[in-house]
Design a protein around this motif. Structure first.
Motif, mmCIF file in Angstrom:
data_model
loop_
_atom_site.group_PDB
_atom_site.id
_atom_site.type_symbol
_atom_site.label_atom_id
_atom_site.label_comp_id
_atom_site.label_asym_id
_atom_site.label_seq_id
_atom_site.Cartn_x
_atom_site.Cartn_y
_atom_site.Cartn_z
ATOM 1 N N GLN A 210 5.490 -1.253 -0.551
ATOM 2 C CA GLN A 210 6.449 -2.337 -0.323
ATOM 3 C C GLN A 210 6.638 -3.129 -1.598
ATOM 4 O O GLN A 210 5.845 -3.041 -2.528
ATOM 5 C CB GLN A 210 5.969 -3.244 0.810
ATOM 6 N N ARG B 91 1.764 -10.117 3.939
ATOM 7 C CA ARG B 91 3.062 -10.781 4.058
ATOM 8 C C ARG B 91 3.042 -12.003 4.969
ATOM 9 O O ARG B 91 3.774 -12.952 4.757
ATOM 10 C CB ARG B 91 4.104 -9.798 4.570
ATOM 11 N N ILE C 286 10.310 -2.330 2.587
ATOM 12 C CA ILE C 286 9.129 -1.504 2.800
ATOM 13 C C ILE C 286 9.564 -0.048 2.798
ATOM 14 O O ILE C 286 10.529 0.316 3.483
ATOM 15 C CB ILE C 286 8.462 -1.857 4.152
ATOM 16 N N ARG D 153 1.097 2.657 2.590
ATOM 17 C CA ARG D 153 1.892 1.430 2.521
ATOM 18 C C ARG D 153 2.566 1.337 1.154
ATOM 19 O O ARG D 153 1.911 1.393 0.115
ATOM 20 C CB ARG D 153 0.970 0.226 2.723
#
Ligand SMILES: [Cu+2]
Lengths: 159, 459
Positions: A139, B336, A152, A137
């Motif tokens: 981002q 998020r 992202i 990941r």
């Protein structure tokens, strides 16, 4: 009953003062990604990135970006509203040094649970060991405009 | 007796008028926020959008204004109403309150203008999103100063004895609010000129925005205290312990401005993360202790599912606890879309709705009654928030990185569709509950009081 309540209240306030002291003192930043940094000319950086893309692209694109499979070692990533480019394909278990440079405003790179702030004109270098399989990941964690939540990057470990 | 703290007779007419103004501002802001939500939905609907007088950027401006009205103004105007109930009697207090109310309302009108006039760059930064227009900032500032004026008159209660639980809690809320304002001001002063507007907005509201979450929590605890007094005749905890809970939150808020001196660069990462940790370290304990008290009450005393005060207590505790548990122990994978935040705030909203219907309206000579609409409203809103959070949790689980090829990918898409459907269903239920609440509260705020109606011979 009344004295019990008073004791409980004192205990709560004491706990709060301890927590408060811990909060004010505890700014070790365990979730800040360790990074080296150096000043760089954005034009030079783009040249280096383009050279890497030309040398190691695999011929596919991911979300409009070329997919690159660089050899272990230095990897260059351009950062701007609202993308990390190029998309990376890494060899499992290998170690890479990601050079990240923001080209417009302050962004950040949140990789796994840790994060590094990316100010324009300063390259941040973070070390990344590719997992055995799957995505890493990456981002942006610093609000940078209406497209921020879609900022992202694409990093995938592919044998 | 604490239960006799607030009655129709104990609140002088001047204060009652001021409080009615604040409640109208709070509920009215929700009504405007709901209308904006409807408009921003329409602005994305084909055909209909051609009939609206606004351009393509209306959507985000309306969204920002909707969020500010339904989160900031609703809670802060509620703090204004609470301050009118708790402030020590006196001419100066009355004057501060009236002036505060006028400024609080004027600020809301000002901050509405840029969205309606279709001007300013919208920014969806955390906590207090903004429309980048002078009038919006001025409106926010004027509103904030209004609530501050109403709040300062409560500070003497912090050291006055004997401490009356709910009033002391509200005074702690005033202190937390003023600490948040100091954080906003310090951030404003410290951020270098020429900083990119997006980063400026994010960081100017970052610290104070976190402190406002302590205020939301405190408002919920004051609601628990008052609703419990209304329902059971006494608070959920012994007075000394309840006061300690209020004070514990206020201590953290009061120390927060220190971070601008201790926490490094206001634009740095340390500064950002230390405020994130504020909520981890400073927020959970007080509502946990008081929530246990509420839970004990709910279990040990007779349960009256027809009473609005009981429903608000039970549902707000349950929704808040589910959200808090998900946030604190599960850590919720996807940062998020923190599903727990929706549930936690949903719990606060339920407490405050209960406070308006079961405590504030009776103080204004109105009754919410025990009718079906009140019960349906609490259930719709509470269960809607839970379904909504569950949907987000499922969607987050689908977003967890994993091998996805062929059939897996199809399953993934189906999973996402189902989970977003669950989110939509939860939203629908909660919105319906919210609309019923706004309608019931506005009707009761605007009609003559029970006494007035009796006088003019209607009842
Ligand atoms: Cu960014």
């Amino acid at each position: 009953m009344n004295s019990n309540a008073r004791a409980a209240a004192s205990a709560l306030l004491l706990a709060t003062i301890l927590l408060l002291a811990g909060w004010l003192a505890g700014r070790t930043g365990a979730d800040i990604l360790p990074a080296e940094s150096y000043a760089a000319n954005p034009i030079d950086f783009v040249t280096r990135t383009e050279a890497m893309i030309a040398a190691s692209q695999v011929g596919r694109t991911a979300e409009g970006m070329p997919v690159v499979r660089p050899p272990p070692g230095d990897v260059y990533v351009r950062v701007r509203r609202w993308e990390f480019s190029p998309a990376l394909e890494l060899a499992p278990g290998q170690t890479y040094r990601l050079h990240l440079l923001s080209e417009d405003v302050v962004h950040s790179a949140a990789i796994g649970d840790a994060e590094v702030l990316l100010e324009p004109n300063t390259v941040k270098v973070v070390t990344l060991k590719a997992p055995a399989t799957g995505r890493v990941r990456i981002q942006c964690g610093e609000y940078c405009g209406l497209g921020h939540t879609k900022m992202i990057g694409s990093i995938e470990a592919v044998p | 007796m604490p239960s006799a703290l607030w009655s129709l007779e104990s609140l002088p007419p001047v204060r009652r008028a001021e409080m009615r103004g604040w409640v109208l501002l709070a509920v009215g802001s929700l009504a405007v926020a709901g209308t904006l939500a409807l408009l921003l939905g329409l602005s994305r609907t084909p055909k209909v959008q051609d009939w609206l007088p606004w351009g393509p950027h209306f959507f985000y401006r309306a969204l920002v204004t909707h969020v500010v009205l339904s989160f900031e103004v609703w809670f802060l105007a509620a703090l204004g109403a609470l301050s009118a109930m708790a402030a020590p009697p006196g001419v100066w207090g009355d004057r501060l309150g009236r002036l505060g109310l006028v400024l609080g309302a004027a600020g809301v009108v000002l901050l509405l203008i840029p969205a309606l006039a279709d001007q300013g760059e919208p920014s969806l930064n955390n906590y207090v999103p903004v429309v980048g227009h002078k009038l919006f900032y001025v409106g926010l500032g004027v509103h904030a100063i209004g609530v501050a004026l109403a709040s300062v008159r409560l500070l003497p209660l912090l050291w006055r004895r004997p401490r009356v639980c709910a009033a002391y809690g509200i005074a702690c809320g005033a202190l937390i609010y003023l600490a948040a304002l100091i954080c906003f001001g310090l951030a404003w002063a410290l951020i270098p000129a020429g900083t990119d507007p997006d980063l400026f907005n994010e960081r100017v509201f970052w610290g104070g925005g976190h402190v406002l979450q302590l205020l939301n929590t405190l408002i919920l605890m004051v609601a628990w205290q008052s609703l419990s007094e209304r329902q059971y005749g006494s608070g959920p905890l012994p007075a000394a312990l309840a006061n300690a809970c209020f004070a514990a939150l206020a201590l953290f808020a009061a120390a927060s401005p220190l971070i601008y001196a201790l926490g490094g660069d206001v634009l740095g990462l340390d500064h950002r993360q230390i405020f994130t940790r504020l909520l981890w370290v400073g927020l959970p304990l007080p509502p946990l202790v008081m929530g246990l008290g509420v839970a004990w009450r709910l279990i040990s005393a007779p349960r009256d599912w027809r009473s609005p005060a009981f429903l608000a207590l039970a549902l707000s505790l349950f929704v808040f606890a589910v959200g808090g548990f998900a946030g604190f122990f599960l850590g919720v994978a996807d940062t998020r879309t923190p599903s727990h935040y929706h549930a936690v705030i949903g719990g606060v909203q339920l407490g405050l709705m209960g406070m308006v219907l079961a405590v504030m309206l009776p103080l204004l000579g109105q009754t919410a009654g025990q009718g079906r609409a009140v019960r349906v409203q609490f259930h719709l809103y509470g269960w809607g928030q839970l379904v909504h959070a569950l949907g987000f949790f499922l969607a987050g689980a689908a977003g967890v990185p994993r091998k996805t090829t062929g059939i897996d990918q199809g399953l993934d898409t189906l999973w996402k569709k189902v989970s977003m459907g669950v989110v939509g269903m939860g939203t629908g239920l909660a919105v319906l509950g919210g609309v019923i609440f706004v309608w019931m509260a506005l009707v009761r705020l605007l009609r003559p009081t029970v006494a007035q109606r009796a006088e003019s011979g209607h009842e």
